[in-house]
Design a protein around this motif. Structure first.
Motif, short mmCIF file in Angstrom:
data_model
loop_
_atom_site.label_atom_id
_atom_site.label_comp_id
_atom_site.label_asym_id
_atom_site.label_seq_id
_atom_site.Cartn_x
_atom_site.Cartn_y
_atom_site.Cartn_z
N ALA A 399 0.81 -1.22 0.00
CA ALA A 399 0.00 0.00 0.00
C ALA A 399 0.84 1.27 0.00
O ALA A 399 0.37 2.33 -0.41
N ASP A 400 2.08 1.17 0.45
CA ASP A 400 2.90 2.38 0.59
C ASP A 400 3.84 2.62 -0.58
O ASP A 400 4.71 3.50 -0.51
N VAL A 401 3.71 1.87 -1.67
CA VAL A 401 4.53 2.12 -2.86
C VAL A 401 3.62 2.25 -4.08
O VAL A 401 2.53 1.66 -4.11
N PRO A 402 4.04 3.01 -5.08
CA PRO A 402 3.21 3.17 -6.27
C PRO A 402 3.03 1.84 -7.01
O PRO A 402 3.90 0.97 -6.98
N THR A 426 5.17 -12.72 -6.83
CA THR A 426 4.29 -13.61 -6.05
C THR A 426 3.56 -12.86 -4.95
O THR A 426 2.43 -13.21 -4.59
N SER A 427 4.16 -11.79 -4.43
CA SER A 427 3.54 -11.03 -3.34
C SER A 427 2.66 -9.89 -3.84
O SER A 427 2.03 -9.20 -3.03
N CYS A 428 2.60 -9.69 -5.15
CA CYS A 428 1.83 -8.57 -5.70
C CYS A 428 0.34 -8.92 -5.84
O CYS A 428 -0.04 -10.08 -5.99
N THR A 429 -0.47 -7.87 -5.83
CA THR A 429 -1.89 -8.01 -6.14
C THR A 429 -2.19 -7.23 -7.41
O THR A 429 -1.51 -6.25 -7.73
N PRO A 430 -3.22 -7.63 -8.15
CA PRO A 430 -3.52 -6.96 -9.42
C PRO A 430 -4.27 -5.65 -9.23
O PRO A 430 -5.09 -5.51 -8.32
N VAL A 431 -3.96 -4.69 -10.09
CA VAL A 431 -4.73 -3.45 -10.19
C VAL A 431 -5.50 -3.53 -11.51
O VAL A 431 -4.90 -3.57 -12.59
N TYR A 432 -6.83 -3.57 -11.42
CA TYR A 432 -7.66 -3.83 -12.59
C TYR A 432 -8.33 -2.58 -13.13
O TYR A 432 -8.54 -1.60 -12.42
#
Length: 474
Positions: A399-402, A426-432
């Motif tokens: 949440a604290d990085v672009p 692996t630790s990322c979540t998608p921005v849709y």
């Protein structure tokens, strides 16, 4: 897209595989490219290129301008599904996906050749109406041979990972590809079994025996064992000698075979797997022991005096993302599966589950970056329902990085870097963002997201279901 005025084409998957390379090659080799044949006689590519005779297939080849399909990576683990307009279906592994059009296949020095699997594939092609499949095949004498010992070791090691606490599968097709390559790298250049060795029985038996014993000893160091029911070196030698008698084996360094073939007319380079599985730039360790970018094809073109600029580089993507087996998959969404049926891909004992997700623009941008871009995209599965499908435009690490719209790539092969990248992804979540409601709009959205023109759109399984968007002559 038109082969008229185009010398050659290279077909590469920009994902994890299964995007439609075989269907694309089938279209490139189809009669749709035979409108102007007065300047060449495509019924005689064998003679003009010095290939083996192909009696009984000349009437088929008159329908295609393509002189040959050239395989430039991977081996028997490839699974390129082609469906003909009359309903025949074949999953191409080592034969090129232009075979239904009578287009010959050349297995380059970068291929891993598996004669047992090749015989089974030829038998199925014969059942589907190809009169003499082996007459359409040539192989570079330097290509490595994958044996039953490689395949068995591959499966033993992967099964052991399931039993080891804290260990996870790397992902494999269970065909011995990694074992073949790793053995060739671990010994002197004259030790691995190669296609040219199949012409001499004494060499075959000697190398097969040494290979079996070396693999058995390596496994025993980890407390593992080769199965007792594997065929012996003498039996394998029988099969490999039969292969050598049916297939034209060429000593490229002496004959200039490939150079003559490329000079004779347009050829299609058919890649295997996908760029995101590349041995050096994929998400390690969930990768293949093969270079899946355009690099091998361009090296063959350069060696043959054509140069990489003589080929159009085609990157294949689906309108949604898929992955077979273990490894990171940021945009995965199992809820899409019911609306996106998959007739030719399913969960497998070795590959694992067939996974489906939203179109991942970040992963595909990364694929384009590491393979130096593409001249045009081939967008497949453009006929499937658009309901509920979105486009992953960025990754959010925390949440604290672009959010990241592009993944950083290493400027040189570095597996430690790739492991770190895999951990990050692996630790990322998608921005849709929402995708178009009309499935016919997806190719334009994808072309814009990837900054690459769309050259071909596929809205069905056969070559007749493809539509060109722009000329790609080069």
């Amino acid at each position: 897209m038109d082969l008229i005025g185009m010398k050659h084409a290279i077909v590469v998957d920009l994902g994890y595989g299964d995007a439609g390379k075989g269907s694309t090659v089938d279209w490139l080799c189809s009669p749709g490219h035979a409108e102007h044949t007065e300047h060449a006689d495509p019924s005689r590519p064998a003679e003009s290129a010095g290939t083996a005779g192909t009696a009984g297939t000349a009437d088929r080849r008159t329908a295609s301008q393509v002189r040959a399909v050239i395989r430039f990576n991977g081996g028997a683990q490839a699974a390129h599904n082609v469906v003909t307009p009359d309903g025949r279906h074949h999953t191409f592994a080592q034969f090129g996906a232009g075979t239904f059009h009578g287009v010959p296949t050349h297995l380059s020095r970068f291929m891993l050749v598996e004669p047992f699997a090749l015989a089974a594939e030829a038998a199925h092609l014969a059942e589907l109406g190809i009169p003499n499949p082996f007459a359409l095949l040539s192989a570079d004498s330097r290509a490595l041979i994958t044996t039953p010992y490689h395949r068995a070791a591959n499966r033993v090691r992967e099964s052991a990972r399931d039993r080891t606490p804290g260990s996870t599968r790397h992902g494999t097709c269970g065909m011995g590809i990694g074992e073949t390559v790793s053995f060739s790298l671990a010994v002197s250049p004259d030790k691995p079994l190669r296609v040219g060795d199949c012409r001499d029985r004494a060499t075959l038996v000697r190398k097969l025996t040494a290979l079996r014993d070396r693999i058995a000893a390596d496994l025993e160091l980890s407390g593992l064992h080769l199965p007792a029911d594997l065929p012996g070196p003498e039996f394998c030698a029988d099969v490999y000698q039969a292969f050598a008698q049916r297939v034209r084996i060429v000593d490229e360094e002496c004959s200039g075979y490939l150079a003559a073939l490329l000079e004779s007319g347009p050829c299609v380079f058919e890649g295997a797997q996908g760029v995101l599985l590349d041995e050096w730039y994929g998400f390690h360790p969930h990768t293949t022991w093969s270079t899946t970018t355009f690099a091998n094809a361009e090296e063959l073109l350069t060696e043959s005096g054509q140069g990489p600029d003589s080929a159009v580089r085609l990157g294949v993507v689906r309108t949604y993302s898929t992955r077979h087996g273990a490894g990171p998959f940021v945009s995965e969404d199992a809820s899409l599966a019911p609306m996106l049926p998959e007739p030719h891909n399913e969960a497998g004992t070795w590959q694992g589950a067939f996974r489906i997700g939203h179109f991942d623009a970040v992963a595909h941008r990364y694929a384009l970056d590491v393979c130096g871009g593409a001249d045009a995209l081939v967008v497949t599965h453009a006929d499937v329902r658009a309901d509920g499908r979105r486009l992953c435009r960025a990754y959010q690490a925390s949440a604290d990085v672009p959010a990241m719209e592009r993944l950083p790539r290493s400027l040189m092969p570095d597996l430690d870097y790739q492991r770190l990248l895999t951990k990050t992804v692996t630790s990322c979540t998608p921005v849709y963002e929402d995708g178009p409601r009309d499935q016919r709009d997806w190719p334009d959205v994808i072309g814009e997201a990837l900054g690459t023109p769309v050259g071909l759109v596929s809205s069905g399984p056969t070559w007749q279901d493809k539509a060109a968007r722009l000329p790609c002559a080069k």
